[in-house]
Enzyme design. Structure first.
Site, PDB file in Angstrom:
ATOM      1  N   ARG A   1      77.017  23.286  27.280  1.00 37.44           N
ATOM      2  CA  ARG A   1      76.454  21.944  27.479  1.00 37.44           C
ATOM      3  C   ARG A   1      76.734  21.422  28.882  1.00 37.44           C
ATOM      4  O   ARG A   1      75.900  20.776  29.492  1.00 37.44           O
ATOM      5  CB  ARG A   1      77.028  20.964  26.445  1.00 37.44           C
ATOM      6  CG  ARG A   1      76.324  21.050  25.105  1.00 37.44           C
ATOM      7  CD  ARG A   1      76.653  19.843  24.277  1.00 37.44           C
ATOM      8  NE  ARG A   1      78.074  19.809  23.939  1.00 37.44           N
ATOM      9  CZ  ARG A   1      78.738  18.731  23.550  1.00 37.44           C
ATOM     10  NH1 ARG A   1      78.109  17.581  23.483  1.00 37.44           N
ATOM     11  NH2 ARG A   1      80.008  18.789  23.241  1.00 37.44           N
TER      12      ARG A   1
ATOM     13  N   LYS B   1      81.846   8.293  28.542  1.00 33.69           N
ATOM     14  CA  LYS B   1      80.671   7.406  28.638  1.00 33.69           C
ATOM     15  C   LYS B   1      80.565   6.480  27.437  1.00 33.69           C
ATOM     16  O   LYS B   1      80.356   5.284  27.601  1.00 33.69           O
ATOM     17  CB  LYS B   1      79.373   8.234  28.704  1.00 33.69           C
ATOM     18  CG  LYS B   1      79.108   8.907  30.014  1.00 33.69           C
ATOM     19  CD  LYS B   1      77.645   9.335  30.106  1.00 33.69           C
ATOM     20  CE  LYS B   1      77.237  10.328  29.028  1.00 33.69           C
ATOM     21  NZ  LYS B   1      77.777  11.671  29.198  1.00 33.69           N
TER      22      LYS B   1
ATOM     23  N   ARG C   1      88.703  16.623  20.583  1.00 32.42           N
ATOM     24  CA  ARG C   1      87.911  15.556  19.949  1.00 32.42           C
ATOM     25  C   ARG C   1      87.620  15.889  18.480  1.00 32.42           C
ATOM     26  O   ARG C   1      87.295  17.016  18.138  1.00 32.42           O
ATOM     27  CB  ARG C   1      86.594  15.408  20.719  1.00 32.42           C
ATOM     28  CG  ARG C   1      85.732  14.266  20.254  1.00 32.42           C
ATOM     29  CD  ARG C   1      84.778  13.820  21.322  1.00 32.42           C
ATOM     30  NE  ARG C   1      83.602  14.672  21.429  1.00 32.42           N
ATOM     31  CZ  ARG C   1      82.576  14.400  22.230  1.00 32.42           C
ATOM     32  NH1 ARG C   1      82.584  13.325  22.986  1.00 32.42           N
ATOM     33  NH2 ARG C   1      81.551  15.214  22.284  1.00 32.42           N
TER      34      ARG C   1
ATOM     35  N   ARG D   1      83.318  18.766  15.718  1.00 29.60           N
ATOM     36  CA  ARG D   1      81.896  19.097  15.776  1.00 29.60           C
ATOM     37  C   ARG D   1      81.715  20.523  16.256  1.00 29.60           C
ATOM     38  O   ARG D   1      82.450  20.981  17.127  1.00 29.60           O
ATOM     39  CB  ARG D   1      81.180  18.151  16.737  1.00 29.60           C
ATOM     40  CG  ARG D   1      80.938  16.794  16.142  1.00 29.60           C
ATOM     41  CD  ARG D   1      80.448  15.790  17.166  1.00 29.60           C
ATOM     42  NE  ARG D   1      79.748  16.409  18.294  1.00 29.60           N
ATOM     43  CZ  ARG D   1      79.109  15.729  19.220  1.00 29.60           C
ATOM     44  NH1 ARG D   1      79.077  14.414  19.160  1.00 29.60           N
ATOM     45  NH2 ARG D   1      78.515  16.331  20.219  1.00 29.60           N
TER      46      ARG D   1
ATOM     47  N   ARG E   1      68.220  12.179  31.995  1.00 21.14           N
ATOM     48  CA  ARG E   1      68.925  13.446  32.129  1.00 21.14           C
ATOM     49  C   ARG E   1      68.326  14.316  33.222  1.00 21.14           C
ATOM     50  O   ARG E   1      68.924  15.305  33.610  1.00 21.14           O
ATOM     51  CB  ARG E   1      68.863  14.231  30.812  1.00 21.14           C
ATOM     52  CG  ARG E   1      69.653  13.597  29.700  1.00 21.14           C
ATOM     53  CD  ARG E   1      69.600  14.454  28.470  1.00 21.14           C
ATOM     54  NE  ARG E   1      70.656  15.443  28.455  1.00 21.14           N
ATOM     55  CZ  ARG E   1      71.861  15.222  27.950  1.00 21.14           C
ATOM     56  NH1 ARG E   1      72.151  14.050  27.432  1.00 21.14           N
ATOM     57  NH2 ARG E   1      72.768  16.155  27.958  1.00 21.14           N
TER      58      ARG E   1
END
Ligand SMILES: [Zn+2]
Length: 226
Positions: A173, A17, A130, A162, A93
């Site tokens: 998530r 995104k 990532r 992260r 969301r």
């Protein structure tokens, strides 16, 4: 190409995104509004809802829907978005948030919501590889690291994984995202505002697919010209 568009970009974490929103924002000459950036800006500017959001974040609590909607509304009332439109990334969301967005845009609505569709296994792989600069937020990956020893090319900061990109956190998530997906997608389906596009393959190919979908919608006359 006529500039201006009101777009909502949907998709799982890791669906690309962020990358696609930056490209679409450049193409249609509209601001890219990610919820993360918006909350950081709102806290600094000390607006009514920004201030309330800050209190929840400082307390480590989840920001209630009503405050999230307030922050978005304050942002969309600014000149740039009011005139040109926007690309929303990370909002809405939930179905409630989608309904509130339509209400705040009335008598218009968004032009289109695009769901960038990537299978869960691919998303989990992407998230696991990532890496991000801990100072400026530039994204890297195991496949495309910074030039020197995990030191950010842009600012010299440390590039790290992260904590919420670990496999377990990513799965949590994704489950949370899925829970909000169906009702929100239904809201846009009922209004004929939703298209889904394949988000696999190179970023360039994905961008071409998204622009194709948006432009086809414009040709059909379903889109307000600015
Ligand atoms: Zn950096």
């Amino acid at each position: 190409m006529v500039p201006g568009a009101r777009l909502v970009i949907l998709g799982k974490q890791g669906a690309g995104k962020g990358t696609q929103c930056v490209r679409l924002a450049r193409h249609y000459v509209v601001p890219h509004i990610s919820t993360g950036d918006m909350f950081r800006a709102a806290q600094k500017s000390g607006t009514e809802f920004g201030q309330r959001a800050k209190e929840y974040m400082d307390a480590g609590e989840l920001i209630p829907d009503e405050v999230v909607v307030g922050v978005v509304k304050e942002r969309l009332e600014q000149d740039d978005t009011a005139h040109r439109g926007f690309i929303l990334d990370g909002f809405p969301r939930t179905r409630y948030q989608a309904e509130e967005l339509s209400r705040m845009l009335a008598p218009h609505d968004i032009d289109l919501a695009i769901d960038i569709d990537v299978p869960t296994e691919i998303v989990l792989d992407r998230l696991a590889s990532r890496r991000v600069c801990s100072t400026c937020g530039t994204n890297y990956s195991v496949q495309s690291p910074p030039r020197y020893d995990w030191t950010c090319d842009v600012c010299g900061g440390e590039v790290v994984q992260r904590e919420d990109d670990t496999e377990e956190a990513s799965k949590r998530r994704l489950a949370l995202y899925e829970a909000g997906t169906e009702p929100r997608i239904e809201w846009y389906l009922e209004r004929d505002k939703l298209v889904a596009r394949d988000g696999t393959g190179s970023p360039d190919r994905v961008t071409t697919r998204l622009i194709g979908a948006i432009d086809r919608r414009r040709e059909r006359g379903g889109m307000r010209r600015h």
